[in-house]
Design a protein around this motif. Structure first.
Motif, short mmCIF file in Angstrom:
data_model
loop_
_atom_site.label_atom_id
_atom_site.label_comp_id
_atom_site.label_asym_id
_atom_site.label_seq_id
_atom_site.Cartn_x
_atom_site.Cartn_y
_atom_site.Cartn_z
N SER A 1 -31.11 -19.01 17.84
CA SER A 1 -30.74 -19.00 16.42
C SER A 1 -31.56 -20.00 15.60
O SER A 1 -31.88 -19.73 14.44
CB SER A 1 -29.25 -19.29 16.25
OG SER A 1 -28.93 -20.60 16.67
N GLN A 2 -31.91 -21.14 16.19
CA GLN A 2 -32.60 -22.17 15.41
C GLN A 2 -34.11 -22.17 15.56
O GLN A 2 -34.83 -22.63 14.67
CB GLN A 2 -32.06 -23.56 15.77
CG GLN A 2 -30.60 -23.73 15.39
CD GLN A 2 -30.14 -25.18 15.48
OE1 GLN A 2 -30.94 -26.11 15.45
NE2 GLN A 2 -28.85 -25.38 15.59
N ASP B 1 -26.14 -15.75 13.08
CA ASP B 1 -27.07 -16.63 13.77
C ASP B 1 -28.07 -15.85 14.62
O ASP B 1 -29.26 -16.19 14.68
CB ASP B 1 -26.32 -17.61 14.67
CG ASP B 1 -25.58 -18.68 13.89
OD1 ASP B 1 -25.88 -18.85 12.69
OD2 ASP B 1 -24.69 -19.33 14.48
N ASP C 1 -20.21 -15.75 12.40
CA ASP C 1 -21.30 -16.74 12.49
C ASP C 1 -22.28 -16.38 13.61
O ASP C 1 -23.50 -16.54 13.44
CB ASP C 1 -20.74 -18.15 12.73
CG ASP C 1 -20.12 -18.74 11.48
OD1 ASP C 1 -20.47 -18.27 10.37
OD2 ASP C 1 -19.29 -19.66 11.60
N ARG D 1 -29.04 -16.15 5.09
CA ARG D 1 -27.69 -16.21 5.64
C ARG D 1 -26.68 -15.60 4.66
O ARG D 1 -25.76 -14.87 5.07
CB ARG D 1 -27.30 -17.65 5.98
CG ARG D 1 -28.07 -18.24 7.15
CD ARG D 1 -27.47 -19.59 7.55
NE ARG D 1 -26.13 -19.43 8.11
CZ ARG D 1 -25.88 -19.14 9.38
NH1 ARG D 1 -26.87 -18.96 10.23
NH2 ARG D 1 -24.63 -19.01 9.79
N ARG E 1 -28.26 -21.50 20.82
CA ARG E 1 -28.79 -22.49 19.87
C ARG E 1 -30.31 -22.38 19.76
O ARG E 1 -30.86 -22.45 18.66
CB ARG E 1 -28.38 -23.90 20.33
CG ARG E 1 -28.63 -24.99 19.31
CD ARG E 1 -28.13 -26.33 19.85
NE ARG E 1 -28.26 -27.40 18.88
CZ ARG E 1 -27.36 -27.72 17.98
NH1 ARG E 1 -26.24 -27.02 17.91
NH2 ARG E 1 -27.55 -28.72 17.15
#
Length: 320
Positions: free
Chosen positions: A250-251, A287, A283, A261, A247
């Motif tokens: 990816s963020q 990501d 995904d 994307r 997380r």
């Protein structure tokens, strides 16, 4: 065909946090990403802290997984209630804002040395009480120390002018501290950790410690597994999982816009026709692009003594 830099918005983040020298706490709280699993851990932990007796917590994760970031987040919202409104996750924010009392928050990163953990603990608590809270207190050092009574005596002084105030002690890098020691000294230190867990269950003292996920893969610790097991019985375990690390990458590090994307999905769809792994995990591939998802798994399986985290690796490799 698009170039890699056109398919990802790369951002370099601070990958190492020293809880002895926290900078902009508001920014730290605002930017702290909370996964669904970590949300559950934090809601439970904050609910536990609000009570007048507690179950101590042990943060477990590999090197570079974000243990220190988590500790810094907890330190920030406990020591400054105004920062709780800056928590991005609603459920964690709501639970944090239910806390209506103050805490003395003592925290430090253990440095590898041969001092007993109890001595280190007493010195830091005395020093930080004096320097940060203007509370003068000395633990009794004569004879055989009664650790439980010592902590309860400190708590009594802390509560003297504010009966609802609690004591929270947060320690980072326990594994690095222990690995320098003989087996006998490790046993004494783990015995003290067990006592901290016991005192937390009986009083308004909360202890949170952080250690490496792979501590038992080091042959030196194999014989201590039973001792560590007894310590763990007194603690709630907060495990920083692979999904938490994904997380952040990816963020925060490899963010993608909607267009990026869509472009990546179009590119990967050509491979998904032939590779079931890509099709089933598209995904993750999007990501984490341009990092292969398998890299996260590899780093999670590296031994305890591997001093390089996957977030650090990602930034170094993508930045070039």
């Amino acid at each position: 065909m698009s170039k890699i830099r056109e398919l990802v918005t790369f951002s370099k983040i601070k990958d190492v946090i020293d809880i002895d020298a926290l900078g902009d706490k508001k920014k730290l709280v605002e930017n702290y990403l909370i996964s669904p699993a970590m949300e559950d851990y934090l809601v439970h932990l904050l609910n536990n802290i609000e009570k007048d007796s507690h179950k101590a917590a042990q943060v477990v994760g590999g090197y570079g997984s974000g243990k220190s970031h988590l500790l810094a987040f907890i330190i920030s919202i406990l020591s400054d209630p105004k920062l709780r409104s800056s928590i991005q996750n609603k459920n964690v924010r709501d639970q944090a804002e239910k806390i209506k009392r103050d805490f003395v928050v003592i925290h430090w990163e253990l440095q590898p040395n041969d001092v007993e953990l109890s001595e280190y603990f007493y010195d830091q608590v005395e020093t930080q009480l004096e320097n940060n809270y203007n509370i003068s207190f000395e633990f009794k050092a004569d004879g055989v120390p009664d650790h439980k009574k010592n902590i309860r005596d400190a708590l009594e002084i802390i509560k003297r002018n504010n009966p609802t105030r609690g004591l929270v002690v947060i320690i980072d890098e326990i594994s690095d501290f222990l690995k320098q020691k003989s087996r006998e000294k490790i046993r004494r230190d783990t015995g003290f950790l067990r006592i901290l867990g016991q005192v937390a269950q009986e009083s308004d003292f909360m202890f949170i410690g952080a250690m490496q996920e792979h501590i038992f893969t080091n042959p030196k610790y194999v014989d201590e597994a039973e001792s560590f097991g007894r310590v763990s019985e007194r603690f709630q375990i907060i495990t920083i999982k692979r999904e938490d690390i994904k997380r952040v990458i990816s963020q925060r590090v490899l963010h993608k816009s909607k267009k990026q994307r869509l472009d990546l999905e179009s590119s990967f769809s050509n491979y998904a026709k032939y590779y079931d792994m890509v099709k089933a995990n598209i995904d993750d591939y999007i990501d984490l692009f341009p990092i292969h998802p398998y890299v996260i798994q590899i780093f999670s399986e590296l031994p305890y003594f591997e001093k390089r985290g996957v977030i650090q690796f990602t930034m170094q490799e993508v930045e070039g």
